[in-house]
Design an enzyme around this catalytic site. Structure first.
Site, PDB file in Angstrom:
ATOM      1  N   THR A  17      17.307  53.790  61.350  1.00  0.00           N
ATOM      2  CA  THR A  17      18.301  54.498  62.160  1.00  0.00           C
ATOM      3  C   THR A  17      19.628  53.751  62.149  1.00  0.00           C
ATOM      4  O   THR A  17      20.698  54.345  62.157  1.00  0.00           O
ATOM      5  CB  THR A  17      17.801  54.629  63.619  1.00  0.00           C
ATOM      6  N   ARG A  21      16.223  46.478  59.509  1.00  0.00           N
ATOM      7  CA  ARG A  21      15.719  45.561  60.552  1.00  0.00           C
ATOM      8  C   ARG A  21      14.323  45.098  60.194  1.00  0.00           C
ATOM      9  O   ARG A  21      13.456  45.908  59.871  1.00  0.00           O
ATOM     10  CB  ARG A  21      15.669  46.259  61.908  1.00  0.00           C
ATOM     11  N   SER A 112      20.301  44.562  67.234  1.00  0.00           N
ATOM     12  CA  SER A 112      20.642  45.271  68.460  1.00  0.00           C
ATOM     13  C   SER A 112      19.729  44.982  69.648  1.00  0.00           C
ATOM     14  O   SER A 112      19.650  43.854  70.093  1.00  0.00           O
ATOM     15  CB  SER A 112      20.679  46.764  68.141  1.00  0.00           C
ATOM     16  N   HIS A 113      19.009  46.016  70.105  1.00  0.00           N
ATOM     17  CA  HIS A 113      18.198  45.858  71.316  1.00  0.00           C
ATOM     18  C   HIS A 113      16.852  45.201  71.040  1.00  0.00           C
ATOM     19  O   HIS A 113      16.067  45.013  71.959  1.00  0.00           O
ATOM     20  CB  HIS A 113      17.976  47.237  71.951  1.00  0.00           C
ATOM     21  N   LYS A 125      23.585  45.643  58.860  1.00  0.00           N
ATOM     22  CA  LYS A 125      24.046  47.012  58.615  1.00  0.00           C
ATOM     23  C   LYS A 125      25.448  46.988  58.030  1.00  0.00           C
ATOM     24  O   LYS A 125      26.202  46.030  58.207  1.00  0.00           O
ATOM     25  CB  LYS A 125      23.983  47.862  59.883  1.00  0.00           C
ATOM     26  N   ASP A 276      23.466  45.592  75.515  1.00  0.00           N
ATOM     27  CA  ASP A 276      22.362  45.134  74.664  1.00  0.00           C
ATOM     28  C   ASP A 276      22.780  44.025  73.704  1.00  0.00           C
ATOM     29  O   ASP A 276      23.889  43.488  73.792  1.00  0.00           O
ATOM     30  CB  ASP A 276      21.771  46.312  73.886  1.00  0.00           C
ATOM     31  N   ASP A 278      23.857  43.724  70.654  1.00  0.00           N
ATOM     32  CA  ASP A 278      25.109  43.777  69.885  1.00  0.00           C
ATOM     33  C   ASP A 278      26.235  44.483  70.635  1.00  0.00           C
ATOM     34  O   ASP A 278      27.285  44.775  70.051  1.00  0.00           O
ATOM     35  CB  ASP A 278      24.878  44.430  68.520  1.00  0.00           C
ATOM     36  N   ASP A 280      26.613  47.523  72.005  1.00  0.00           N
ATOM     37  CA  ASP A 280      26.997  48.930  71.890  1.00  0.00           C
ATOM     38  C   ASP A 280      26.303  49.827  72.911  1.00  0.00           C
ATOM     39  O   ASP A 280      26.631  51.002  73.029  1.00  0.00           O
ATOM     40  CB  ASP A 280      26.806  49.453  70.454  1.00  0.00           C
ATOM     41  N   ARG A 281      25.342  49.278  73.645  1.00  0.00           N
ATOM     42  CA  ARG A 281      24.668  50.121  74.655  1.00  0.00           C
ATOM     43  C   ARG A 281      25.157  49.778  76.052  1.00  0.00           C
ATOM     44  O   ARG A 281      25.702  48.706  76.291  1.00  0.00           O
ATOM     45  CB  ARG A 281      23.162  49.888  74.616  1.00  0.00           C
ATOM     46  N   GLU A 362      24.170  59.195  73.415  1.00  0.00           N
ATOM     47  CA  GLU A 362      22.752  59.295  73.130  1.00  0.00           C
ATOM     48  C   GLU A 362      21.970  58.915  74.376  1.00  0.00           C
ATOM     49  O   GLU A 362      22.404  58.075  75.176  1.00  0.00           O
ATOM     50  CB  GLU A 362      22.368  58.339  72.002  1.00  0.00           C
ATOM     51  N   GLU A 363      20.771  59.487  74.471  1.00  0.00           N
ATOM     52  CA  GLU A 363      19.927  59.198  75.635  1.00  0.00           C
ATOM     53  C   GLU A 363      19.501  57.737  75.702  1.00  0.00           C
ATOM     54  O   GLU A 363      19.054  57.261  76.727  1.00  0.00           O
ATOM     55  CB  GLU A 363      18.698  60.112  75.639  1.00  0.00           C
ATOM     56  N   SER A 364      19.630  57.027  74.587  1.00  0.00           N
ATOM     57  CA  SER A 364      19.177  55.651  74.496  1.00  0.00           C
ATOM     58  C   SER A 364      20.225  54.667  75.001  1.00  0.00           C
ATOM     59  O   SER A 364      20.316  53.557  74.512  1.00  0.00           O
ATOM     60  CB  SER A 364      18.840  55.343  73.040  1.00  0.00           C
ATOM     61  N   LYS A 375      28.991  53.301  69.166  1.00  0.00           N
ATOM     62  CA  LYS A 375      28.882  53.399  70.608  1.00  0.00           C
ATOM     63  C   LYS A 375      29.382  52.081  71.191  1.00  0.00           C
ATOM     64  O   LYS A 375      29.458  51.078  70.493  1.00  0.00           O
ATOM     65  CB  LYS A 375      27.457  53.718  71.042  1.00  0.00           C
ATOM     66  N   ARG A 495       8.255  58.217  70.270  1.00  0.00           N
ATOM     67  CA  ARG A 495       9.124  58.527  71.403  1.00  0.00           C
ATOM     68  C   ARG A 495       8.881  59.981  71.811  1.00  0.00           C
ATOM     69  O   ARG A 495       8.901  60.883  70.973  1.00  0.00           O
ATOM     70  CB  ARG A 495      10.591  58.352  71.043  1.00  0.00           C
TER      71      ARG A 495
HETATM   72  C1  VG1 Z   1      17.198  53.921  68.636  1.00  0.00           C
HETATM   73  C2  VG1 Z   1      17.763  54.989  69.560  1.00  0.00           C
HETATM   74  C3  VG1 Z   1      18.992  55.622  68.937  1.00  0.00           C
HETATM   75  C4  VG1 Z   1      20.016  54.534  68.602  1.00  0.00           C
HETATM   76  C5  VG1 Z   1      19.368  53.478  67.723  1.00  0.00           C
HETATM   77  C6  VG1 Z   1      20.289  52.313  67.450  1.00  0.00           C
HETATM   78  O1  VG1 Z   1      16.768  54.515  67.431  1.00  0.00           O
HETATM   79  O2  VG1 Z   1      16.789  55.953  69.851  1.00  0.00           O
HETATM   80  O3  VG1 Z   1      19.499  56.571  69.834  1.00  0.00           O
HETATM   81  O4  VG1 Z   1      21.111  55.082  67.937  1.00  0.00           O
HETATM   82  O5  VG1 Z   1      18.204  52.958  68.355  1.00  0.00           O
HETATM   83  O6  VG1 Z   1      20.691  51.716  68.632  1.00  0.00           O
HETATM   84  P1  VG1 Z   1      15.244  54.861  67.126  1.00  0.00           P
HETATM   85  O7  VG1 Z   1      15.205  55.352  65.728  1.00  0.00           O
HETATM   86  O8  VG1 Z   1      14.456  53.608  67.365  1.00  0.00           O
HETATM   87  O9  VG1 Z   1      14.852  55.900  68.133  1.00  0.00           O
HETATM   88  V1  VG1 Z   1      21.096  50.087  68.617  1.00  0.00           V
HETATM   89  O10 VG1 Z   1      21.847  49.761  70.045  1.00  0.00           O
HETATM   90  O11 VG1 Z   1      19.524  49.419  68.455  1.00  0.00           O
HETATM   91  O12 VG1 Z   1      21.951  49.853  67.259  1.00  0.00           O
HETATM   92 CO    CO Z   2      22.830  48.046  69.965  1.00  0.00          CO
END
Ligand code: VG1
Ligand code: CO
Length: 542
Positions: A17, A21, A112-113, A125, A276, A278, A280-281, A362-364, A375, A495
């Site tokens: 996504t 990673r 990221s998270h 990335k 988070d 990096d 962006d959240r 995004e919901e995340s 983001k 999910r």
């Molecule tokens: C998750 C989230 C998605 C977000 C992505 C990257 O992806 O659901 O909404 O864009 O992480 O976020 P996935 O494929 O695990 O559902 V970040 O802050 O980790 O770059």
């Molecule tokens: Co992130």
């Protein structure tokens, strides 16, 4: 001297996504990062003499790969690299720096998270010249290249002094180590009314920002404490650490529980937020009330005009498909379009570039706007602060008022993490078997209007993306969606996204899980979650 080093492909370098990673030990294999970085360069054209931005979220293994990336950029012919001091750069700041300095692109080192440390995760990335994540066309080309790569180019120059701001040179390429906060802060000052926020902090208004020992610490301290006058100590866990202090830098109610508990306590400040790994959240919690990211997107869109950067209104909203439909109602009222894209920020880039959308989410826990192409956690926090300063109401009042005006979209996401990959695929195939059918016993009395595997047609570049999530849409506007995560590094994460619309203000209070209990039960039965995964409950509920 530039060396050409022979190498052999790794079979597992498919970007997910958001970039590639993997566990740190995977990245520590000889040539692993080099292969991927060279595959990125080999998939690009026309960067000779141009600028590349390089930075990361400071996690374990960051500094090593920064050095590698700089030396490989020099060997491949870039004219200049801009590196964040200490190898640090948040994802949104990287996006801004790429745009501001007209770079060809950027390499962001982050998972990221995901957790960090020697046994944690690492990631790489690539972002393109608009500052956004590389679109699928590029990530697919990179993956194809990783499968056949047989050499990479690297300079044997000594390491760059990453901690000293200044300019160095490698193989004729300029290496500029810069302050990762300054450009970003200047952009925030353009977008928001800092005086209004400063006045709030000069009064009784108090907040806590939990940087989770990740990248936003230095940004939040500089902006919230040093510039906006929030008292020292407003930012907690503000020093980026390679292992995030042993925590999981995912700003949700599980991993930011301390913040949540504080915000629900008697001595809660007015406003709580977290970001988070990096940066962006964003997690937004008012005193006594958690704001779901989907609601936050809707609220920010409805109130954005209160900030100078958006005073002229917004051109459109975009949300990822699983994100609740609360934003659609705001778009309708504002008479602008709401676009529905697959999960992942890369799909917003074209809409933002074309001026079709101004705010995306995004919901995340991801929200952002056309100011960058990622983001942006702190941006969302500052927009919230700007709105609070203008409206002079509590978060709780603002949220309840919004629900009264627009109706409430009860929303939850249930994650089942580290499920055996075969079992997870089996479960998805089982659900897929129901698509298009009308007689689906586990649905009980719910009336289905549509079920499909979400596909997206990009209105700007006309590209198509298929297989983006299994959707069950009901007559009363509720939805159940299933997809597999594309960011995990161990097994599969299932999910399940569940949503129900409630127009009646008398029924808008109360606990989300209780309000959605019927749909949650249907979602579990339909997917046979317990029998297929052996899990009686989700790993994480957000
Ligand atoms: C998750 C989230 C998605 C977000 C992505 C990257 O992806 O659901 O909404 O864009 O992480 O976020 P996935 O494929 O695990 O559902 V970040 O802050 O980790 O770059
Ligand atoms: Co992130």
């Amino acid at each position: 001297m530039i060396k050409t080093v022979p190498t052999k492909p790794f079979a597992d370098q498919k970007p997910g996504t958001s970039g590639l990673r993997k566990k740190v030990p995977v990245f520590q294999q000889k040539n692993y990062s080099e292969n991927f970085i060279q595959s990125i360069f080999d998939s690009l054209e026309g960067f000779k003499g141009k600028t590349l931005v390089i930075g990361g979220d400071g996690r374990f293994h960051n500094r090593e790969v920064i050095q590698t990336a700089v030396k490989m950029a020099a060997a491949n012919g870039f004219g200049r690299v801009l590196v964040g001091q200490g190898g640090l750069l948040s994802t949104p700041a990287a996006s801004h720096v790429i745009r501001k300095h007209k770079a060809f692109g950027g390499i962001v080192l982050s998972a990221s998270h995901n957790p960090g440390g020697p046994d944690g995760d690492f990631g790489i990335k690539y972002n393109i010249s608009n500052g956004g994540p590389a679109p699928e066309k590029i990530t697919e080309a990179v993956f194809a290249r990783t499968k056949v790569i047989d050499r990479y180019l690297i300079s044997d120059a000594p390491d760059v002094a990453l901690d000293r701001i200044g300019t160095n040179e490698i193989e004729g390429m300029r290496v500029q180590v810069f302050d990762p906060v300054a450009d970003y802060q200047a952009l925030m000052e353009e977008l928001f009314d800092f005086d209004v926020i400063r006045d709030m902090f000069a009064g009784t208004f108090r907040m806590r920002f939990d940087a989770m020992h990740a990248i936003t610490g230095p940004y939040a301290r500089a902006i919230l404490e040093k510039t906006l006058g929030a008292p020292e100590g407003t930012v907690v866990n503000g020093t980026p650490l390679p292992d995030f202090g042993g925590h999981h830098p995912d700003p949700n109610l599980v991993h930011a529980k301390a913040l949540h508990d504080l915000m629900m306590a008697k001595e809660a400040p007015d406003f709580g937020a977290a970001s988070d790994g990096d940066g962006d959240r964003n997690l937004i919690i008012g005193r006594n009330i958690f704001v779901t990211p989907s609601d936050s997107l809707a609220l920010l869109s409805a109130n954005a005009h209160l900030a100078p950067g958006y005073a002229k209104g917004i051109a459109g909203i975009a949300r990822s498909m699983p994100t609740s439909m609360a934003a659609d109602r705001v778009a309708e009222r504002l008479k602008v379009k709401c676009y529905e894209t697959p999960t992942g920020w890369k799909f917003f880039g074209n809409l933002l570039d074309a001026g079709l959308a101004t705010i995306c989410g995004e919901e995340s826990a991801g929200t952002g706007s056309n100011h960058v192409r990622e983001k942006d956690g702190l941006w969302a926090v500052l927009l919230w602060l700007n709105i609070l300063g203008k409206r002079k109401e509590s978060v709780e009042n603002i949220v309840f008022q919004h629900w009264r005006d627009y109706g409430r979209n009860f929303y939850t996401r249930h994650d089942y993490e580290e499920v055996d990959t075969e079992r997870a695929n089996g479960l998805m195939n089982h659900i897929r078997g129901f698509l298009g059918k009308t007689d689906i016993p586990p649905l009980g009395s719910k009336t289905l209007v549509k079920s499909d595997d979400f596909a997206y047609h990009d209105p700007v570049d006309q590209s198509d993306s298929k297989g983006q999530g299994l959707r069950f849409l009901f007559k009363d506007g509720s939805r159940i969606i299933y997809r597999l995560s594309g960011t995990g590094t161990a097994g599969a994460t299932i999910r399940v996204y569940i949503e129900r619309y409630e127009p009646d203000p008398a029924k808008q209070g109360g606990d989300t899980q209780a309000a959605l209990s019927d749909l949650i039960a249907i979602a579990r039965n339909l997917a046979e979650i317990e029998t297929r995964t052996g899990r009686s409950a989700p790993t994480v509920i957000t």
